[in-house]
Design a protein around this motif. Structure first.
Motif, PDB file in Angstrom:
ATOM      1  N   ALA A 102       0.870  -1.185   0.000  1.00 38.48           N
ATOM      2  CA  ALA A 102       0.000   0.000   0.000  1.00 38.48           C
ATOM      3  C   ALA A 102       0.898   1.223   0.000  1.00 38.48           C
ATOM      4  CB  ALA A 102      -0.922   0.007   1.219  1.00 38.48           C
ATOM      5  N   VAL A 103       0.334   2.355  -0.394  1.00 46.85           N
ATOM      6  CA  VAL A 103       1.137   3.574  -0.464  1.00 46.85           C
ATOM      7  C   VAL A 103       1.163   4.263   0.897  1.00 46.85           C
ATOM      8  CG1 VAL A 103       0.591   3.900  -2.897  1.00 46.85           C
ATOM      9  CG2 VAL A 103      -0.824   5.009  -1.170  1.00 46.85           C
ATOM     10  N   GLY A 104       2.215   5.054   1.115  1.00 47.21           N
ATOM     11  CA  GLY A 104       2.291   5.880   2.311  1.00 47.21           C
ATOM     12  C   GLY A 104       2.568   5.132   3.594  1.00 47.21           C
ATOM     13  N   LYS A 105       3.164   3.928   3.523  1.00 53.19           N
ATOM     14  CA  LYS A 105       3.485   3.160   4.725  1.00 53.19           C
ATOM     15  C   LYS A 105       4.959   3.336   5.085  1.00 53.19           C
ATOM     16  CE  LYS A 105       1.764  -1.022   5.050  1.00 53.19           C
ATOM     17  NZ  LYS A 105       1.445  -2.417   4.702  1.00 53.19           N
ATOM     18  N   PHE A 106       5.254   3.379   6.395  1.00 55.83           N
ATOM     19  CA  PHE A 106       6.611   3.594   6.877  1.00 55.83           C
ATOM     20  C   PHE A 106       6.884   2.709   8.084  1.00 55.83           C
ATOM     21  CE2 PHE A 106       5.505   7.396   4.620  1.00 55.83           C
ATOM     22  CZ  PHE A 106       6.683   7.879   4.078  1.00 55.83           C
ATOM     23  N   PHE A 107       8.151   2.318   8.247  1.00 55.65           N
ATOM     24  CA  PHE A 107       8.606   1.738   9.500  1.00 55.65           C
ATOM     25  C   PHE A 107       8.959   2.887  10.444  1.00 55.65           C
ATOM     26  CE2 PHE A 107      10.031  -1.594   6.406  1.00 55.65           C
ATOM     27  CZ  PHE A 107       9.233  -2.626   6.872  1.00 55.65           C
ATOM     28  N   SER A 108       8.974   2.612  11.744  1.00 58.27           N
ATOM     29  CA  SER A 108       9.417   3.607  12.709  1.00 58.27           C
ATOM     30  C   SER A 108      10.487   3.001  13.606  1.00 58.27           C
ATOM     31  CB  SER A 108       8.243   4.107  13.564  1.00 58.27           C
ATOM     32  OG  SER A 108       7.715   3.060  14.363  1.00 58.27           O
ATOM     33  N   THR A 109      11.305   3.866  14.191  1.00 54.68           N
ATOM     34  CA  THR A 109      12.358   3.405  15.082  1.00 54.68           C
ATOM     35  C   THR A 109      12.640   4.484  16.107  1.00 54.68           C
ATOM     36  OG1 THR A 109      14.586   2.443  15.182  1.00 54.68           O
ATOM     37  CG2 THR A 109      14.258   4.283  13.648  1.00 54.68           C
ATOM     38  N   GLU A 110      13.558   4.191  17.025  1.00 51.25           N
ATOM     39  CA  GLU A 110      13.923   5.158  18.056  1.00 51.25           C
ATOM     40  C   GLU A 110      14.951   6.141  17.503  1.00 51.25           C
ATOM     41  OE1 GLU A 110      12.589   5.393  21.086  1.00 51.25           O
ATOM     42  OE2 GLU A 110      11.239   3.743  20.586  1.00 51.25           O
ATOM     43  N   PRO A 111      14.967   7.377  18.017  1.00 54.24           N
ATOM     44  CA  PRO A 111      16.004   8.335  17.599  1.00 54.24           C
ATOM     45  C   PRO A 111      17.397   7.819  17.944  1.00 54.24           C
ATOM     46  CG  PRO A 111      14.219   9.444  18.785  1.00 54.24           C
ATOM     47  CD  PRO A 111      13.991   7.972  18.955  1.00 54.24           C
ATOM     48  N   GLY A 112      18.368   8.264  17.167  1.00 52.03           N
ATOM     49  CA  GLY A 112      19.752   7.850  17.396  1.00 52.03           C
ATOM     50  C   GLY A 112      20.260   6.933  16.308  1.00 52.03           C
ATOM     51  N   THR A 113      21.354   6.248  16.585  1.00 49.25           N
ATOM     52  CA  THR A 113      21.985   5.356  15.611  1.00 49.25           C
ATOM     53  C   THR A 113      21.239   4.033  15.524  1.00 49.25           C
ATOM     54  OG1 THR A 113      24.146   6.344  16.050  1.00 49.25           O
ATOM     55  CG2 THR A 113      24.130   4.208  14.954  1.00 49.25           C
ATOM     56  N   SER A 114      20.953   3.614  14.304  1.00 55.75           N
ATOM     57  CA  SER A 114      20.302   2.326  14.071  1.00 55.75           C
ATOM     58  C   SER A 114      21.219   1.440  13.236  1.00 55.75           C
ATOM     59  CB  SER A 114      18.967   2.514  13.331  1.00 55.75           C
ATOM     60  OG  SER A 114      18.036   3.203  14.125  1.00 55.75           O
ATOM     61  N   ASN A 115      21.143   0.154  13.481  1.00 57.99           N
ATOM     62  CA  ASN A 115      21.927  -0.810  12.702  1.00 57.99           C
ATOM     63  C   ASN A 115      21.017  -1.533  11.720  1.00 57.99           C
ATOM     64  OD1 ASN A 115      22.954  -3.988  12.625  1.00 57.99           O
ATOM     65  ND2 ASN A 115      24.555  -2.470  12.306  1.00 57.99           N
ATOM     66  N   LEU A 116      21.382  -1.465  10.439  1.00 58.05           N
ATOM     67  CA  LEU A 116      20.602  -2.091   9.374  1.00 58.05           C
ATOM     68  C   LEU A 116      21.375  -3.259   8.791  1.00 58.05           C
ATOM     69  CD1 LEU A 116      18.098  -2.005   7.455  1.00 58.05           C
ATOM     70  CD2 LEU A 116      19.455  -0.505   5.972  1.00 58.05           C
ATOM     71  N   LYS A 117      20.736  -4.417   8.713  1.00 56.56           N
ATOM     72  CA  LYS A 117      21.346  -5.618   8.138  1.00 56.56           C
ATOM     73  C   LYS A 117      20.442  -6.159   7.030  1.00 56.56           C
ATOM     74  CE  LYS A 117      24.084  -7.459  12.024  1.00 56.56           C
ATOM     75  NZ  LYS A 117      23.894  -6.402  13.025  1.00 56.56           N
ATOM     76  N   LEU A 118      21.068  -6.522   5.896  1.00 55.50           N
ATOM     77  CA  LEU A 118      20.360  -7.143   4.782  1.00 55.50           C
ATOM     78  C   LEU A 118      21.022  -8.481   4.476  1.00 55.50           C
ATOM     79  CD1 LEU A 118      20.057  -4.112   2.294  1.00 55.50           C
ATOM     80  CD2 LEU A 118      18.530  -4.729   4.165  1.00 55.50           C
ATOM     81  N   TYR A 119      20.199  -9.512   4.299  1.00 55.80           N
ATOM     82  CA  TYR A 119      20.692 -10.850   3.970  1.00 55.80           C
ATOM     83  C   TYR A 119      20.117 -11.255   2.617  1.00 55.80           C
ATOM     84  CZ  TYR A 119      21.764 -11.152   8.986  1.00 55.80           C
ATOM     85  OH  TYR A 119      22.245 -10.929  10.260  1.00 55.80           O
ATOM     86  N   ARG A 120      20.993 -11.764   1.763  1.00 58.80           N
ATOM     87  CA  ARG A 120      20.597 -12.102   0.389  1.00 58.80           C
ATOM     88  C   ARG A 120      20.778 -13.588   0.127  1.00 58.80           C
ATOM     89  NH1 ARG A 120      24.014  -9.657  -4.632  1.00 58.80           N
ATOM     90  NH2 ARG A 120      25.524 -11.055  -3.692  1.00 58.80           N
ATOM     91  N   GLY A 121      19.945 -14.098  -0.819  1.00 58.60           N
ATOM     92  CA  GLY A 121      20.181 -15.439  -1.340  1.00 58.60           C
ATOM     93  C   GLY A 121      19.313 -16.513  -0.724  1.00 58.60           C
ATOM     94  N   ASN A 122      19.791 -17.753  -0.847  1.00 56.63           N
ATOM     95  CA  ASN A 122      19.049 -18.934  -0.431  1.00 56.63           C
ATOM     96  C   ASN A 122      18.638 -18.834   1.031  1.00 56.63           C
ATOM     97  OD1 ASN A 122      18.790 -21.775   0.694  1.00 56.63           O
ATOM     98  ND2 ASN A 122      18.871 -22.176  -1.508  1.00 56.63           N
ATOM     99  N   VAL A 123      17.375 -19.129   1.284  1.00 58.55           N
ATOM    100  CA  VAL A 123      16.825 -18.978   2.636  1.00 58.55           C
ATOM    101  C   VAL A 123      17.579 -19.824   3.646  1.00 58.55           C
ATOM    102  CG1 VAL A 123      14.764 -19.372   4.041  1.00 58.55           C
ATOM    103  CG2 VAL A 123      14.541 -18.386   1.758  1.00 58.55           C
ATOM    104  N   GLU A 124      18.027 -21.013   3.239  1.00 58.28           N
ATOM    105  CA  GLU A 124      18.704 -21.909   4.164  1.00 58.28           C
ATOM    106  C   GLU A 124      20.180 -21.571   4.324  1.00 58.28           C
ATOM    107  OE1 GLU A 124      17.709 -25.459   2.178  1.00 58.28           O
ATOM    108  OE2 GLU A 124      15.640 -25.401   2.889  1.00 58.28           O
ATOM    109  N   ASN A 125      20.678 -20.672   3.495  1.00 58.13           N
ATOM    110  CA  ASN A 125      22.095 -20.303   3.589  1.00 58.13           C
ATOM    111  C   ASN A 125      22.263 -18.848   3.138  1.00 58.13           C
ATOM    112  OD1 ASN A 125      24.847 -20.576   3.997  1.00 58.13           O
ATOM    113  ND2 ASN A 125      25.215 -21.347   1.930  1.00 58.13           N
ATOM    114  N   MET A 126      21.606 -17.939   3.850  1.00 58.40           N
ATOM    115  CA  MET A 126      21.624 -16.535   3.461  1.00 58.40           C
ATOM    116  C   MET A 126      22.969 -15.888   3.787  1.00 58.40           C
ATOM    117  SD  MET A 126      17.809 -15.109   4.362  1.00 58.40           S
ATOM    118  CE  MET A 126      17.749 -15.780   6.021  1.00 58.40           C
ATOM    119  N   THR A 127      23.325 -14.894   2.967  1.00 52.95           N
ATOM    120  CA  THR A 127      24.589 -14.186   3.134  1.00 52.95           C
ATOM    121  C   THR A 127      24.319 -12.758   3.588  1.00 52.95           C
ATOM    122  OG1 THR A 127      25.588 -15.491   1.355  1.00 52.95           O
ATOM    123  CG2 THR A 127      26.695 -13.443   1.970  1.00 52.95           C
TER     124      THR A 127
END
Length: 287
Positions: A82-107
């Motif tokens: 849907a349009v206009g949707k956002f995640f929210s978090t606390e102010p300050g430094t946030s750590n973002l992690k992305l994992y790619r690839g096969n679900v059983e062996n993500m990188t």
């Protein structure tokens, strides 16, 4: 008999009250204020579409934002649906992690601490080794009040074009638009600049475009044509941007998209100018 009826009524009332207390309906929520960092996450790394490059796990400060049941695919964004949707978090430094690839062996392909500003923002991941391009949303959103049918949509152009792998463009681009002035004859307007010229990682504001709707009794949708011009260091027009097409030939870039009256659209210019996947507009509806 009356005493028995009163006793039964009293017992029914006690059971009713106990059941109400036992099944209290609760709506846990966190208050969102102007100081709350909110964001959408765009995956604009120039990679081929398909499951091999899908981000099957997204974490922010250890909290799961997306998984394999609803992955973050190339040239797409979360939250979706849907349009206009956002995640929210606390102010300050946030750590973002992305994992790619096969679900059983993500990188783990992206692990970065970022400062997400207060308010609503768009985060564009364009290189796994670089910080995101962060673009704030305007407050308030653009609007036009009219007594008659509206004729305006808004476009934001973001330049994330790469020349080749690991090579962000050093070109400055002027996005331009043109609309159909007469739907019966097909006559076109002149070309208009959409905002100011932008270098890599830069963006225009929300710029108005004219929507001359094709169906009179309707919400209002029409085709808008687009092209990209090269801008020299002195601000002069250096001609049309050329890109490599699917046949390997250099051609002037041009495209068209439908726009609906009152809508706001992100036009993210992402991909490789001289490689695959080729550069193109990655469109999403913002509002």
């Amino acid at each position: 008999m009356k005493k028995i009826l009163k006793l039964l009524s009293f017992m029914v009332m006690l059971i009713f009250l106990a059941s109400c207390e036992k099944n209290v309906v609760d709506f846990p929520a966190e208050k969102i204020t102007d100081e709350t960092p909110q964001f959408q996450l765009f995956y604009m790394v120039p990679l081929a579409t398909g499951s091999a490059n899908a981000i099957n796990k997204v974490e922010l400060n250890g909290q799961l934002l997306a998984n394999e049941t609803s992955p973050l695919n190339t040239f797409n964004l979360i939250p979706g649906g849907a349009v206009g949707k956002f995640f929210s978090t606390e102010p300050g430094t946030s750590n973002l992690k992305l994992y790619r690839g096969n679900v059983e062996n993500m990188t783990l392909v992206y692990d970065r601490d970022i400062e997400i500003p207060a308010g609503k923002n768009s985060l564009f991941i364009h290189d796994f080794s670089e910080p995101p391009v962060i673009i704030p949303y305007p407050t308030p959103l653009p609007s036009i009040t009219t007594e008659r049918t509206g004729t305006t949509a808004w476009i934001r152009f973001i330049n994330l074009m790469y020349e080749a792998e690991g090579e962000p463009t050093d070109l400055t681009l002027q996005y331009q638009w043109q609309y159909t002035t007469d739907n019966e004859t097909g006559d076109k307007s002149e070309w208009f600049d959409l905002g100011e010229p932008v270098a890599f990682g830069e963006f225009t504001g929300w710029e108005p475009v004219t929507v001359n709707k094709t169906v009179e009794i309707s919400a209002g949708t029409a085709r808008i044509d687009y092209r990209v011009r090269l801008i020299g260091a002195d601000g002069s027009d250096q001609g049309s941007l050329q890109i490599r097409n699917s046949s390997g030939n250099q051609v002037d870039y041009s495209d068209w998209w439908n726009a609906q009256i009152g809508r706001m659209y992100n036009h993210v210019f992402a991909g490789y100018r001289n490689a695959t996947p080729g550069v193109n507009i990655r469109l999403s509806t913002a509002h």
